[in-house]
Design a protein around this motif. Structure first.
Motif, PDB file in Angstrom:
ATOM      1  N   VAL A 143      49.578 -23.793 -71.598  1.00 48.95           N
ATOM      2  CA  VAL A 143      50.129 -22.639 -70.877  1.00 48.95           C
ATOM      3  C   VAL A 143      50.847 -23.016 -69.581  1.00 48.95           C
ATOM      4  O   VAL A 143      51.920 -22.453 -69.290  1.00 48.95           O
ATOM      5  N   PRO A 144      50.354 -23.972 -68.771  1.00 50.39           N
ATOM      6  CA  PRO A 144      51.092 -24.311 -67.542  1.00 50.39           C
ATOM      7  C   PRO A 144      52.503 -24.843 -67.803  1.00 50.39           C
ATOM      8  O   PRO A 144      53.346 -24.831 -66.894  1.00 50.39           O
ATOM      9  N   ASN A 145      52.767 -25.303 -69.034  1.00 51.69           N
ATOM     10  CA  ASN A 145      54.083 -25.858 -69.377  1.00 51.69           C
ATOM     11  C   ASN A 145      55.030 -24.854 -70.026  1.00 51.69           C
ATOM     12  O   ASN A 145      56.162 -25.198 -70.367  1.00 51.69           O
ATOM     13  N   ILE A 146      54.554 -23.616 -70.223  1.00 50.15           N
ATOM     14  CA  ILE A 146      55.367 -22.603 -70.884  1.00 50.15           C
ATOM     15  C   ILE A 146      56.427 -22.073 -69.913  1.00 50.15           C
ATOM     16  O   ILE A 146      56.128 -21.716 -68.779  1.00 50.15           O
ATOM     17  N   LYS A 147      57.658 -22.022 -70.382  1.00 54.82           N
ATOM     18  CA  LYS A 147      58.766 -21.545 -69.544  1.00 54.82           C
ATOM     19  C   LYS A 147      58.992 -20.035 -69.696  1.00 54.82           C
ATOM     20  O   LYS A 147      59.414 -19.379 -68.758  1.00 54.82           O
ATOM     21  N   PHE A 148      58.734 -19.505 -70.880  1.00 52.93           N
ATOM     22  CA  PHE A 148      58.968 -18.086 -71.136  1.00 52.93           C
ATOM     23  C   PHE A 148      57.692 -17.473 -71.710  1.00 52.93           C
ATOM     24  O   PHE A 148      57.301 -17.786 -72.831  1.00 52.93           O
ATOM     25  N   MET A 149      57.056 -16.606 -70.921  1.00 56.24           N
ATOM     26  CA  MET A 149      55.791 -16.014 -71.354  1.00 56.24           C
ATOM     27  C   MET A 149      55.796 -14.523 -71.052  1.00 56.24           C
ATOM     28  O   MET A 149      56.248 -14.077 -69.997  1.00 56.24           O
ATOM     29  N   ILE A 150      55.295 -13.741 -72.005  1.00 54.77           N
ATOM     30  CA  ILE A 150      55.064 -12.322 -71.788  1.00 54.77           C
ATOM     31  C   ILE A 150      53.604 -12.025 -72.095  1.00 54.77           C
ATOM     32  O   ILE A 150      52.939 -12.770 -72.831  1.00 54.77           O
ATOM     33  N   THR A 151      53.088 -10.949 -71.521  1.00 55.80           N
ATOM     34  CA  THR A 151      51.723 -10.525 -71.813  1.00 55.80           C
ATOM     35  C   THR A 151      51.641  -9.018 -71.704  1.00 55.80           C
ATOM     36  O   THR A 151      52.585  -8.358 -71.254  1.00 55.80           O
ATOM     37  N   ALA A 152      50.486  -8.444 -72.121  1.00 54.50           N
ATOM     38  CA  ALA A 152      50.433  -7.013 -72.425  1.00 54.50           C
ATOM     39  C   ALA A 152      49.916  -6.125 -71.302  1.00 54.50           C
ATOM     40  O   ALA A 152      49.918  -4.903 -71.452  1.00 54.50           O
ATOM     41  N   SER A 153      49.465  -6.687 -70.182  1.00 55.25           N
ATOM     42  CA  SER A 153      49.028  -5.831 -69.072  1.00 55.25           C
ATOM     43  C   SER A 153      49.254  -6.542 -67.748  1.00 55.25           C
ATOM     44  O   SER A 153      49.293  -7.780 -67.689  1.00 55.25           O
ATOM     45  N   GLY A 154      49.397  -5.765 -66.690  1.00 57.22           N
ATOM     46  CA  GLY A 154      49.585  -6.333 -65.372  1.00 57.22           C
ATOM     47  C   GLY A 154      48.406  -7.185 -64.940  1.00 57.22           C
ATOM     48  O   GLY A 154      48.572  -8.225 -64.293  1.00 57.22           O
ATOM     49  N   SER A 155      47.199  -6.770 -65.316  1.00 51.64           N
ATOM     50  CA  SER A 155      45.998  -7.538 -64.972  1.00 51.64           C
ATOM     51  C   SER A 155      45.957  -8.871 -65.708  1.00 51.64           C
ATOM     52  O   SER A 155      45.535  -9.885 -65.144  1.00 51.64           O
ATOM     53  N   LEU A 359      63.858  -7.970 -74.031  1.00 48.60           N
ATOM     54  CA  LEU A 359      65.188  -8.496 -74.330  1.00 48.60           C
ATOM     55  C   LEU A 359      65.699  -9.411 -73.227  1.00 48.60           C
ATOM     56  O   LEU A 359      66.411 -10.385 -73.507  1.00 48.60           O
ATOM     57  N   GLU A 360      65.330  -9.149 -71.989  1.00 53.40           N
ATOM     58  CA  GLU A 360      65.734 -10.025 -70.884  1.00 53.40           C
ATOM     59  C   GLU A 360      65.123 -11.414 -71.055  1.00 53.40           C
ATOM     60  O   GLU A 360      65.781 -12.434 -70.798  1.00 53.40           O
ATOM     61  N   VAL A 361      63.863 -11.468 -71.496  1.00 50.73           N
ATOM     62  CA  VAL A 361      63.201 -12.761 -71.715  1.00 50.73           C
ATOM     63  C   VAL A 361      63.922 -13.538 -72.812  1.00 50.73           C
ATOM     64  O   VAL A 361      64.210 -14.741 -72.661  1.00 50.73           O
ATOM     65  N   PHE A 362      64.235 -12.885 -73.928  1.00 53.00           N
ATOM     66  CA  PHE A 362      64.890 -13.588 -75.035  1.00 53.00           C
ATOM     67  C   PHE A 362      66.328 -13.963 -74.694  1.00 53.00           C
ATOM     68  O   PHE A 362      66.834 -14.973 -75.189  1.00 53.00           O
ATOM     69  N   GLU A 363      66.980 -13.182 -73.855  1.00 54.62           N
ATOM     70  CA  GLU A 363      68.315 -13.526 -73.423  1.00 54.62           C
ATOM     71  C   GLU A 363      68.277 -14.815 -72.584  1.00 54.62           C
ATOM     72  O   GLU A 363      69.113 -15.715 -72.767  1.00 54.62           O
ATOM     73  N   LYS A 364      67.290 -14.914 -71.694  1.00 53.98           N
ATOM     74  CA  LYS A 364      67.152 -16.149 -70.896  1.00 53.98           C
ATOM     75  C   LYS A 364      66.809 -17.348 -71.776  1.00 53.98           C
ATOM     76  O   LYS A 364      67.325 -18.445 -71.572  1.00 53.98           O
ATOM     77  N   ALA A 365      65.929 -17.118 -72.757  1.00 56.78           N
ATOM     78  CA  ALA A 365      65.573 -18.199 -73.687  1.00 56.78           C
ATOM     79  C   ALA A 365      66.796 -18.634 -74.494  1.00 56.78           C
ATOM     80  O   ALA A 365      66.960 -19.828 -74.787  1.00 56.78           O
ATOM     81  N   SER A 366      67.669 -17.686 -74.833  1.00 63.81           N
ATOM     82  CA  SER A 366      68.887 -18.028 -75.600  1.00 63.81           C
ATOM     83  C   SER A 366      69.816 -18.942 -74.833  1.00 63.81           C
ATOM     84  O   SER A 366      70.573 -19.712 -75.423  1.00 63.81           O
ATOM     85  N   GLN A 367      69.772 -18.835 -73.518  1.00 66.05           N
ATOM     86  CA  GLN A 367      70.713 -19.593 -72.692  1.00 66.05           C
ATOM     87  C   GLN A 367      70.248 -21.007 -72.401  1.00 66.05           C
ATOM     88  O   GLN A 367      71.000 -21.794 -71.811  1.00 66.05           O
ATOM     89  N   ARG A 368      69.028 -21.344 -72.804  1.00 67.03           N
ATOM     90  CA  ARG A 368      68.530 -22.701 -72.547  1.00 67.03           C
ATOM     91  C   ARG A 368      69.216 -23.703 -73.453  1.00 67.03           C
ATOM     92  O   ARG A 368      69.364 -23.456 -74.642  1.00 67.03           O
TER      93      ARG A 368
END
Length: 368
Positions: A143-155, A359-368
């Motif tokens: 996980v510390p090496n992940i560049k693009f991560m999403i999760t399901a709650s603010g907590s 979609l913003e996350v996947f757009e950034k991932a597309s540009q890598r």
């Protein structure tokens, strides 16, 4: 518009996984070619999707060996797909599908999006077991090496940030917006609904016992899981067959038809570890979108909802008498009297708002 191909994978039979369905549908509608990979653990119900999907066949007899088998077969599947086409984004759902995605991502230097639906290493099902040490080890290493991560709650996001210094994008598992013009039914008896997995630490057994203290109400339990037989036996032992119904596992579209008719929804998870403590259960957002008031647990994400919108009541503890008292309070107030606040919440807590961040996350991932 032509975009990169997204290979989405999850340890799931895909049949009732609403988050994965919504994510893949959004990506598909926005020009990504989606290839979804799950497995047949727990059955392989017939599905129709507008994008490619497949299920890895598992022969394992236990969940522990199924995880190993799935990860090995998923690695081989991803390896074969990536050798043919490297213009892709890998999309791993939860820790139990992350390792093969991470290895392929490193090997071929292609972007990886990690969606942590929960804090997998801290779930009640693995607590105190040897497998928890393995999941924690994998999590700590990857996980510390992940560049693009999403999760399901603010907590959840704060938990990962505090532990690993990574700042996930929060994409709540909200349902799609419902244009609510349905007349609220006048149920007799009143309907109290639990929807979701029948697992420990969900408060279901306490809610069953609470029915001793309620008149003119019926408790409907929609879902399946390892505690179902135990809770069915509890209903018989307590002679509550006339007050408690088990509806079984339902397709998402069939479940929505049930939810919208309820007088009250229930999300009274207990503190079964950090994954539960910091969760925002799907059922909360599903009930809000169906304009159904809730009783909720005294946990951070549900308190946050209650502090923003008066969509129901918080229980102070899990004593059956207390649960019954709070249920009665909501039923006495009536579903119609919560509609203004439910309407405000439903307008904000919907997938149409969440998918923008996805979609913003996947757009950034597309540009890598």
């Amino acid at each position: 518009m032509s975009r990169k191909k997204v290979i989405t994978s999850a340890f799931s039979n895909l049949y009732t996984d609403q988050r994965i369905e919504k994510v893949c549908q959004t990506l598909h509608e926005n020009g990504y070619e989606v290839d979804l990979i799950g497995n047949n653990w727990g059955g392989a119900g017939k599905m129709e999707r507008p994008y490619q999907f497949s299920r890895i066949l598992l022969v394992s007899k236990t969940l522990k060996t199924a995880y190993f088998e799935f990860n090995w077969k998923l690695y081989r599947e991803l390896y074969g797909k990536v050798k043919e086409n490297k213009n892709i984004i890998l999309h791993a759902n939860d820790l139990d599908a992350l390792l093969p995605n991470y290895l392929i991502s490193k090997k071929y230097k292609i972007p990886l999006v990690f969606d942590s639906h929960e804090i997998f290493s801290e779930m009640p099902a693995v607590q105190g077991k040897m497998s928890q040490k393995l999941w924690r080890y994998l999590q700590d290493k990857i996980v510390p090496n992940i560049k693009f991560m999403i999760t399901a709650s603010g907590s959840y996001g704060k938990w990962f940030q505090n532990k690993y210094g990574i700042k996930p994008i929060i994409v709540q598992n909200a349902p799609r917006k419902i244009d609510f013009d349905i007349e609220i039914p006048n149920n007799q008896p009143k309907t109290v609904l639990y929807q979701g997995a029948i697992n420990p630490f969900r408060g279901i057994d306490k809610a069953i016992l609470a029915m001793h203290h309620l008149e003119n109400a019926i408790f409907k339990i929609a879902g399946d899981g390892p505690r179902k037989k135990e809770y069915e036996d509890l209903v018989i032992k307590e002679n509550l067959q006339s007050k408690v119904q088990f509806l079984g596992k339902l397709l998402p579209e069939d479940l929505r038809k049930i939810t919208i008719t309820a007088d009250l929804g229930m999300s009274i998870e207990e503190n079964g570890g950090e994954s539960y403590f910091y969760s925002l259960p799907n059922k909360v957002l599903d009930c809000i979108q169906a304009r159904v008031p809730l009783i909720m647990a005294n946990l951070p994400e549900m308190l946050n909802i209650k502090n923003q919108f008066d969509v129901g009541e918080i229980i102070e503890n899990h004593q059956p008498e207390n649960i019954a008292s709070v249920i009665q309070k909501v039923l006495d107030k009536g579903r119609k009297n919560y509609q203004n606040e439910l309407e405000k919440a439903a307008d904000i807590l919907c997938w149409e708002n969440e998918e923008v961040k996805l979609l913003e996350v996947f757009e950034k991932a597309s540009q890598r």
